[in-house]
Design an enzyme around this catalytic site. Sequence first.
Site, mmCIF file in Angstrom:
data_model
loop_
_atom_site.group_PDB
_atom_site.id
_atom_site.type_symbol
_atom_site.label_atom_id
_atom_site.label_comp_id
_atom_site.label_asym_id
_atom_site.label_seq_id
_atom_site.Cartn_x
_atom_site.Cartn_y
_atom_site.Cartn_z
ATOM 1 C CG ASN A 197 -10.382 -23.680 -11.008
ATOM 2 O OD1 ASN A 197 -10.291 -24.948 -11.879
ATOM 3 N ND2 ASN A 197 -10.476 -22.627 -11.756
ATOM 4 C CG HIS A 238 -11.291 -23.895 -15.534
ATOM 5 N ND1 HIS A 238 -10.612 -22.597 -15.341
ATOM 6 C CD2 HIS A 238 -10.770 -24.685 -16.600
ATOM 7 C CE1 HIS A 238 -9.718 -22.663 -15.882
ATOM 8 N NE2 HIS A 238 -9.826 -23.573 -16.182
HETATM 9 C C1 GLP Z 1 -8.457 -23.036 -19.640
HETATM 10 C C2 GLP Z 1 -8.241 -23.245 -20.545
HETATM 11 C C3 GLP Z 1 -9.982 -24.464 -20.478
HETATM 12 C C4 GLP Z 1 -8.520 -25.448 -20.215
HETATM 13 C C5 GLP Z 1 -8.162 -25.581 -18.998
HETATM 14 C C6 GLP Z 1 -6.780 -26.362 -18.572
HETATM 15 O O1 GLP Z 1 -8.022 -22.354 -19.045
HETATM 16 N N1 GLP Z 1 -9.855 -22.317 -20.903
HETATM 17 O O2 GLP Z 1 -10.794 -24.943 -21.800
HETATM 18 O O3 GLP Z 1 -9.512 -26.946 -19.939
HETATM 19 O O4 GLP Z 1 -7.450 -24.496 -18.767
HETATM 20 O O5 GLP Z 1 -5.458 -26.186 -19.242
HETATM 21 P P1 GLP Z 1 -4.078 -26.765 -19.374
HETATM 22 O O6 GLP Z 1 -4.788 -28.094 -20.568
HETATM 23 O O7 GLP Z 1 -3.607 -26.766 -19.818
HETATM 24 O O8 GLP Z 1 -3.756 -27.727 -18.075
#
Ligand code: GLP
Length: 239
Positions: A134, A136
């Site tokens: 999304n 973030h």
């Molecule tokens: C998590 C963390 C983030 C991270 C993101 C992506 O919830 N809080 O800091 O960058 O989600 O995660 P992934 O690398 O598993 O796609």
Amino acid sequence: MKVLVQKNYEELSKKAAEIIKAQLAEKPDSVFGLATGGTPGGTYEEIIRMYKAGEVDFSRATAFNLDEYYPIKKTSDQSYYYFMQKNLFDHVNFAKTFIPNGEAADAATECAAYDEKIAAHGGIDLQILGIGGNGHIGFNEPGDEFIAATHHTPLDESTIKANARFFADVSEVPRHSLTMGIGTIMQAKKIILLASGAGKADIIQKTVRGAITPQVPASVLQLHPNVTIIADTEAGKLV
Ligand code: GLP
């Protein structure tokens, strides 16, 4: 914003580790901002390999993690505290490591102290970021405004669903977090954002080419003077 597209996840991880190694060579007492999630795992494995081979030395370096679930016990195998010890800190020699305290009695006090600690260490030299589907960064979820400081915040429904894969059941995913704010992240001198897989292609396109809006938190990185996005072919295919 620089975008480096690597042919696969392994190459992406090696590239990120090379940048960390170069940062250490340039400034052995660097302050790193570190991330959790699935994506940086390969980078941390490569760094551990480099450390064992005597190629990197973190003995003067400091690490500040981006975020943590709240509340959560450090001993929980889903805490970012646990993740970082197991996947990196137990294997390399950082002088100091900090992670927002998911056990803090008062979240606001913990967050204010965290920003003060970062400032007292001279700020972050190199910040590693992942990105949520999304948009973030850390746990700065899409919303109506960018929140500058480290803060206590509810997780987006989509994040709870996305992160449920690490828990026995979606009901066990904490509903809140402590996260560095957008201002905290933007104050880092250099930023690298890692993205892997087709599921991130859309959001990487919006991050790099879309409007700068708190609805896509990572889009604010367009305003930072030194950001490198490292994507694999799949994640970088729409840029
Ligand atoms: C998590 C963390 C983030 C991270 C993101 C992506 O919830 N809080 O800091 O960058 O989600 O995660 P992934 O690398 O598993 O796609």
